[in-house]
Design a protein around this motif. Sequence first.
Motif, PDB file in Angstrom:
ATOM      1  N   TYR A 213      -8.604   1.037   0.205  1.00 54.45           N
ATOM      2  CA  TYR A 213      -9.967   1.279   0.711  1.00 54.45           C
ATOM      3  C   TYR A 213     -10.172   0.698   2.117  1.00 54.45           C
ATOM      4  N   THR A 214      -9.599  -0.492   2.381  1.00 52.52           N
ATOM      5  CA  THR A 214      -9.820  -1.100   3.701  1.00 52.52           C
ATOM      6  C   THR A 214      -9.265  -0.193   4.792  1.00 52.52           C
ATOM      7  N   GLY A 215      -8.022   0.257   4.591  1.00 50.60           N
ATOM      8  CA  GLY A 215      -7.386   1.107   5.603  1.00 50.60           C
ATOM      9  C   GLY A 215      -8.062   2.456   5.714  1.00 50.60           C
TER      10      GLY A 215
ATOM     11  N   LEU B 279      -0.253   4.280   8.058  1.00 52.26           N
ATOM     12  CA  LEU B 279       1.088   4.112   7.485  1.00 52.26           C
ATOM     13  C   LEU B 279       0.960   3.410   6.139  1.00 52.26           C
ATOM     14  N   GLU B 280       1.460   4.035   5.103  1.00 51.75           N
ATOM     15  CA  GLU B 280       1.354   3.486   3.746  1.00 51.75           C
ATOM     16  C   GLU B 280       2.770   3.297   3.184  1.00 51.75           C
ATOM     17  N   ALA B 281       3.039   2.098   2.671  1.00 57.02           N
ATOM     18  CA  ALA B 281       4.380   1.792   2.175  1.00 57.02           C
ATOM     19  C   ALA B 281       4.756   2.643   0.963  1.00 57.02           C
ATOM     20  N   ALA B 282       3.766   3.002   0.145  1.00 61.95           N
ATOM     21  CA  ALA B 282       4.073   3.741  -1.092  1.00 61.95           C
ATOM     22  C   ALA B 282       3.256   5.037  -1.113  1.00 61.95           C
TER      23      ALA B 282
ATOM     24  N   GLY C 272      -2.052   0.360  -4.167  1.00 61.69           N
ATOM     25  CA  GLY C 272      -2.365  -1.051  -4.425  1.00 61.69           C
ATOM     26  C   GLY C 272      -3.599  -1.194  -5.310  1.00 61.69           C
ATOM     27  N   ALA C 273      -4.358  -2.259  -5.068  1.00 62.98           N
ATOM     28  CA  ALA C 273      -5.528  -2.551  -5.902  1.00 62.98           C
ATOM     29  C   ALA C 273      -6.525  -1.394  -5.917  1.00 62.98           C
ATOM     30  N   SER C 274      -6.601  -0.652  -4.808  1.00 59.28           N
ATOM     31  CA  SER C 274      -7.622   0.398  -4.721  1.00 59.28           C
ATOM     32  C   SER C 274      -7.391   1.526  -5.721  1.00 59.28           C
ATOM     33  N   GLY C 275      -6.161   1.717  -6.165  1.00 52.93           N
ATOM     34  CA  GLY C 275      -5.905   2.755  -7.153  1.00 52.93           C
ATOM     35  C   GLY C 275      -5.709   2.217  -8.556  1.00 52.93           C
TER      36      GLY C 275
ATOM     37  N   ASN D 276      -7.949  -0.601  -9.871  1.00 58.79           N
ATOM     38  CA  ASN D 276      -8.978  -1.590 -10.234  1.00 58.79           C
ATOM     39  C   ASN D 276      -9.883  -1.113 -11.362  1.00 58.79           C
ATOM     40  N   GLY D 277     -10.824  -1.996 -11.729  1.00 58.13           N
ATOM     41  CA  GLY D 277     -11.730  -1.693 -12.827  1.00 58.13           C
ATOM     42  C   GLY D 277     -12.726  -0.594 -12.500  1.00 58.13           C
ATOM     43  N   GLY D 278     -12.824  -0.220 -11.232  1.00 60.36           N
ATOM     44  CA  GLY D 278     -13.724   0.868 -10.840  1.00 60.36           C
ATOM     45  C   GLY D 278     -15.178   0.442 -10.768  1.00 60.36           C
ATOM     46  N   GLN D 279     -15.433  -0.864 -10.750  1.00 62.39           N
ATOM     47  CA  GLN D 279     -16.826  -1.332 -10.769  1.00 62.39           C
ATOM     48  C   GLN D 279     -17.330  -1.536  -9.336  1.00 62.39           C
ATOM     49  N   ILE D 280     -18.422  -0.877  -9.034  1.00 69.62           N
ATOM     50  CA  ILE D 280     -19.065  -1.042  -7.725  1.00 69.62           C
ATOM     51  C   ILE D 280     -19.970  -2.260  -7.849  1.00 69.62           C
TER      52      ILE D 280
ATOM     53  N   GLY E  64       6.698   2.008   4.880  1.00 65.82           N
ATOM     54  CA  GLY E  64       6.408   0.577   4.953  1.00 65.82           C
ATOM     55  C   GLY E  64       6.605   0.063   6.370  1.00 65.82           C
ATOM     56  N   VAL E  65       5.645  -0.689   6.850  1.00 68.03           N
ATOM     57  CA  VAL E  65       5.752  -1.264   8.191  1.00 68.03           C
ATOM     58  C   VAL E  65       6.667  -2.484   8.116  1.00 68.03           C
ATOM     59  N   THR E  66       7.664  -2.492   8.977  1.00 67.83           N
ATOM     60  CA  THR E  66       8.644  -3.583   8.944  1.00 67.83           C
ATOM     61  C   THR E  66       8.388  -4.610  10.047  1.00 67.83           C
TER      62      THR E  66
ATOM     63  N   SER F  42     -10.739 -11.412  -2.952  1.00 67.33           N
ATOM     64  CA  SER F  42     -10.696 -12.336  -4.087  1.00 67.33           C
ATOM     65  C   SER F  42     -11.313 -11.777  -5.366  1.00 67.33           C
ATOM     66  N   GLY F  43     -11.030 -10.540  -5.688  1.00 68.04           N
ATOM     67  CA  GLY F  43     -11.438 -10.029  -7.004  1.00 68.04           C
ATOM     68  C   GLY F  43     -12.508  -8.967  -6.952  1.00 68.04           C
ATOM     69  N   HIS F  44     -13.542  -9.189  -6.127  1.00 69.96           N
ATOM     70  CA  HIS F  44     -14.575  -8.157  -5.970  1.00 69.96           C
ATOM     71  C   HIS F  44     -14.394  -7.528  -4.595  1.00 69.96           C
ATOM     72  N   GLY F  45     -13.843  -6.340  -4.552  1.00 74.55           N
ATOM     73  CA  GLY F  45     -13.559  -5.794  -3.227  1.00 74.55           C
ATOM     74  C   GLY F  45     -13.905  -4.338  -3.046  1.00 74.55           C
ATOM     75  N   VAL F  46     -14.336  -3.666  -4.110  1.00 79.37           N
ATOM     76  CA  VAL F  46     -14.577  -2.223  -3.981  1.00 79.37           C
ATOM     77  C   VAL F  46     -15.657  -1.960  -2.920  1.00 79.37           C
ATOM     78  N   THR F  47     -16.719  -2.739  -2.939  1.00 82.58           N
ATOM     79  CA  THR F  47     -17.773  -2.490  -1.936  1.00 82.58           C
ATOM     80  C   THR F  47     -17.407  -3.127  -0.594  1.00 82.58           C
TER      81      THR F  47
HETATM   82  C1  LIG Z   1      -6.589  -4.796 -11.631  1.00 84.30           C
HETATM   83  C2  LIG Z   1      -7.668  -4.980 -10.605  1.00 84.30           C
HETATM   84  C3  LIG Z   1      -8.987  -4.770 -10.973  1.00 84.30           C
HETATM   85  C4  LIG Z   1     -10.007  -4.894 -10.011  1.00 84.30           C
HETATM   86  N1  LIG Z   1     -11.267  -4.540 -10.359  1.00 84.30           N
HETATM   87  C5  LIG Z   1     -12.239  -4.531  -9.415  1.00 84.30           C
HETATM   88  C6  LIG Z   1     -13.531  -4.031  -9.724  1.00 84.30           C
HETATM   89  O1  LIG Z   1     -13.774  -3.507 -10.813  1.00 84.30           O
HETATM   90  N2  LIG Z   1     -14.486  -4.114  -8.756  1.00 84.30           N
HETATM   91  C7  LIG Z   1     -14.235  -4.646  -7.532  1.00 84.30           C
HETATM   92  O2  LIG Z   1     -15.143  -4.733  -6.691  1.00 84.30           O
HETATM   93  N3  LIG Z   1     -12.989  -5.056  -7.181  1.00 84.30           N
HETATM   94  C8  LIG Z   1     -11.987  -4.989  -8.091  1.00 84.30           C
HETATM   95  N4  LIG Z   1     -10.720  -5.354  -7.744  1.00 84.30           N
HETATM   96  C9  LIG Z   1     -10.455  -5.699  -6.340  1.00 84.30           C
HETATM   97  C10 LIG Z   1     -10.350  -4.446  -5.449  1.00 84.30           C
HETATM   98  O3  LIG Z   1      -9.627  -3.435  -6.111  1.00 84.30           O
HETATM   99  C11 LIG Z   1      -9.673  -4.809  -4.131  1.00 84.30           C
HETATM  100  O4  LIG Z   1     -10.401  -5.852  -3.508  1.00 84.30           O
HETATM  101  C12 LIG Z   1      -9.576  -3.656  -3.137  1.00 84.30           C
HETATM  102  O5  LIG Z   1      -9.141  -2.474  -3.747  1.00 84.30           O
HETATM  103  C13 LIG Z   1      -8.627  -4.037  -2.003  1.00 84.30           C
HETATM  104  O6  LIG Z   1      -8.455  -2.920  -1.170  1.00 84.30           O
HETATM  105  P1  LIG Z   1      -7.466  -3.023   0.055  1.00 84.30           P
HETATM  106  O7  LIG Z   1      -7.460  -1.711   0.721  1.00 84.30           O
HETATM  107  O8  LIG Z   1      -7.823  -4.200   0.897  1.00 84.30           O
HETATM  108  O9  LIG Z   1      -6.043  -3.356  -0.593  1.00 84.30           O
HETATM  109  P2  LIG Z   1      -5.101  -2.435  -1.476  1.00 84.30           P
HETATM  110  O10 LIG Z   1      -5.864  -1.429  -2.222  1.00 84.30           O
HETATM  111  O11 LIG Z   1      -4.205  -3.332  -2.257  1.00 84.30           O
HETATM  112  O12 LIG Z   1      -4.263  -1.609  -0.418  1.00 84.30           O
HETATM  113  C14 LIG Z   1      -3.259  -2.158   0.381  1.00 84.30           C
HETATM  114  C15 LIG Z   1      -2.267  -1.051   0.697  1.00 84.30           C
HETATM  115  O13 LIG Z   1      -1.416  -1.477   1.753  1.00 84.30           O
HETATM  116  C16 LIG Z   1      -0.119  -1.020   1.486  1.00 84.30           C
HETATM  117  N5  LIG Z   1       0.801  -1.871   2.240  1.00 84.30           N
HETATM  118  C17 LIG Z   1       1.053  -3.188   2.052  1.00 84.30           C
HETATM  119  N6  LIG Z   1       1.981  -3.619   2.932  1.00 84.30           N
HETATM  120  C18 LIG Z   1       2.294  -2.562   3.703  1.00 84.30           C
HETATM  121  C19 LIG Z   1       3.221  -2.377   4.778  1.00 84.30           C
HETATM  122  N7  LIG Z   1       3.989  -3.375   5.242  1.00 84.30           N
HETATM  123  N8  LIG Z   1       3.304  -1.151   5.340  1.00 84.30           N
HETATM  124  C20 LIG Z   1       2.537  -0.126   4.899  1.00 84.30           C
HETATM  125  N9  LIG Z   1       1.670  -0.236   3.872  1.00 84.30           N
HETATM  126  C21 LIG Z   1       1.556  -1.450   3.276  1.00 84.30           C
HETATM  127  C22 LIG Z   1       0.020  -1.130  -0.020  1.00 84.30           C
HETATM  128  O14 LIG Z   1       1.054  -0.317  -0.523  1.00 84.30           O
HETATM  129  C23 LIG Z   1      -1.362  -0.721  -0.488  1.00 84.30           C
HETATM  130  O15 LIG Z   1      -1.448   0.666  -0.771  1.00 84.30           O
HETATM  131  C24 LIG Z   1      -9.688  -5.287  -8.686  1.00 84.30           C
HETATM  132  C25 LIG Z   1      -8.360  -5.528  -8.324  1.00 84.30           C
HETATM  133  C26 LIG Z   1      -7.349  -5.363  -9.271  1.00 84.30           C
HETATM  134  C27 LIG Z   1      -5.927  -5.597  -8.866  1.00 84.30           C
END
Ligand SMILES: Cc1cc2nc3c(=O)[nH]c(=O)nc-3n(C[C@H](O)[C@H](O)[C@H](O)COP(=O)(O)OP(=O)(O)OC[C@H]3O[C@@H](n4cnc5c(N)ncnc54)[C@H](O)[C@@H]3O)c2cc1C
Length: 427
Positions: free
Chosen positions: A39-41, A58-61, A66-69, A71-75, A208-210, A365-370
């Motif tokens: 979600y951040t990217g 650029l996405e490694a996978a 990661g967490a965005s696909g 999570n619990g889906g709670q806003i 993946g970014v190296t 730190s756990g709550h990140g969807v919004t």
């Molecule tokens: C099981 C679980 C349940 C959760 N439930 C909730 C919830 O219900 N409500 C809530 O608010 N929050 C929840 N969260 C937290 C929330 O999901 C995260 O805070 C949020 O999704 C983080 O988004 P992000 O884009 O920062 O990171 P991510 O979604 O982790 O994305 C990071 C991406 O970067 C990629 N990446 C990493 N390194 C590299 C590299 N070197 N080169 C290229 N790509 C790279 C990864 O492959 C990944 O796809 C939960 C988290 C987890 C794990």
Amino acid sequence: MANIAYPPSYYAASANPAPARPALREDTEADVCVVGAGYTGLSSALFLLEQGFSVVVLEAARVGFGASGRNGGQIVNSYSRDIDVIERSVGQQQARLFGEMAFEGGRIIRERVARYNIDCDLKDGGVFAALSAKQMGHLEAQQRLWERYGNKRLELLDQRRIREVAGTDQYVGGLLDMSGGHIHPLNLALGEAAAVESLGGRIFEQSGVTRIDRGANPVVHTAQGKVRAKFVIVAGNAYLGNLIPELAAKSMPCGTQVIATEPLSSDLAASLLPQDYCVEDCNYLLDYYRLSADKRLIFGGGVVYGARDPANIESIIRPKLLKVFPQLKQVKIDYAWTGNFLLTLSRLPQVGRLGDTVYYSQGCSGHGVTYTHLAGKIIAEALRGQAERFDAFAGLPHYPFPGGRALGAPLTALAAWYYSLRDKFGV
Ligand SMILES: Cc1cc2nc3c(=O)[nH]c(=O)nc-3n(C[C@H](O)[C@H](O)[C@H](O)COP(=O)(O)OP(=O)(O)OC[C@H]3O[C@@H](n4cnc5c(N)ncnc54)[C@H](O)[C@@H]3O)c2cc1C
């Protein structure tokens, strides 16, 4: 190198069709290169594209790997620490900015879903459930605080009312936030990725970014290509590893687990969550749950280091689920998966710049969807030269985990154990 696939989960199994994007195999250029398609990217990419920047992600996978696909889906509104904690560390005036932003991420998600027609089962309504009178007192204070910062869609629930929204006798009361809600998290990410591409953004998976050459003209390297950009946004969060050692030092990846039951009958589903709100309790190591569109109960809880195997995950989470809903004893668990979020010592997001051209946001730190959706907006503002909100986050103090990641994991496990005792004995 073998392609990295989504780990098995209910979300991967019910994902909307999406193309497998190619890996980067060339040298290319863009105004902005984003590292990570969570979600951040994606939120950063979308805001920047809307403002006329050219963007490569650029996405490694895979998108939402990661967490965005997972999570619990709670806003859930606000941050992993609430605004009163921020008020105490930065003062009233600065805290007002954080307060105004605390409910923006949820609005951004809804606006994205509507504007780009994203099919992600969006539902309004989230409940914070109190297990004790003390927790209920915290919710009353939270209601006053959030109302002061403009969220008027709150209702305190007494014991009778909460029984009407969650079919369990566990709770003494709760707080309903109609500006909270829930989504299919992977489908939200996939829809946002499609929106990025509809605006001309380019997404490369398996890339993946190296290395990042920082400086006035940064270059982002993958195994088979590179991107020259004016700006780089680092959005790898808990999956970033040690790509940027100064970010790794101040954050700790934590594993947390989720299960999905088999589809429940309509009557059973309606007896658990009659209004289809999502619920999280008020413990530090909280349980959270909701119904999926096909009426499975999606239930997550706790923080366990290294639990990956589905049988192991089920053995950890199922007892928690049965404590809340003993009536689900015979129900089968169809999916169990784990994901990593990124913890900071303050539990507030870590935001900043590395030099003038590399920006980052991580560690909700756990709550990140919004928050992650807001992060995209404030990063885009900063790249346009309006950095007041970005700098407010960047000014929050952050400290390294004692002993770094090697020692930090056991310490964090110890902290989790300590908090589980506090949850248990209500101290
Ligand atoms: C099981 C679980 C349940 C959760 N439930 C909730 C919830 O219900 N409500 C809530 O608010 N929050 C929840 N969260 C937290 C929330 O999901 C995260 O805070 C949020 O999704 C983080 O988004 P992000 O884009 O920062 O990171 P991510 O979604 O982790 O994305 C990071 C991406 O970067 C990629 N990446 C990493 N390194 C590299 C590299 N070197 N080169 C290229 N790509 C790279 C990864 O492959 C990944 O796809 C939960 C988290 C987890 C794990």
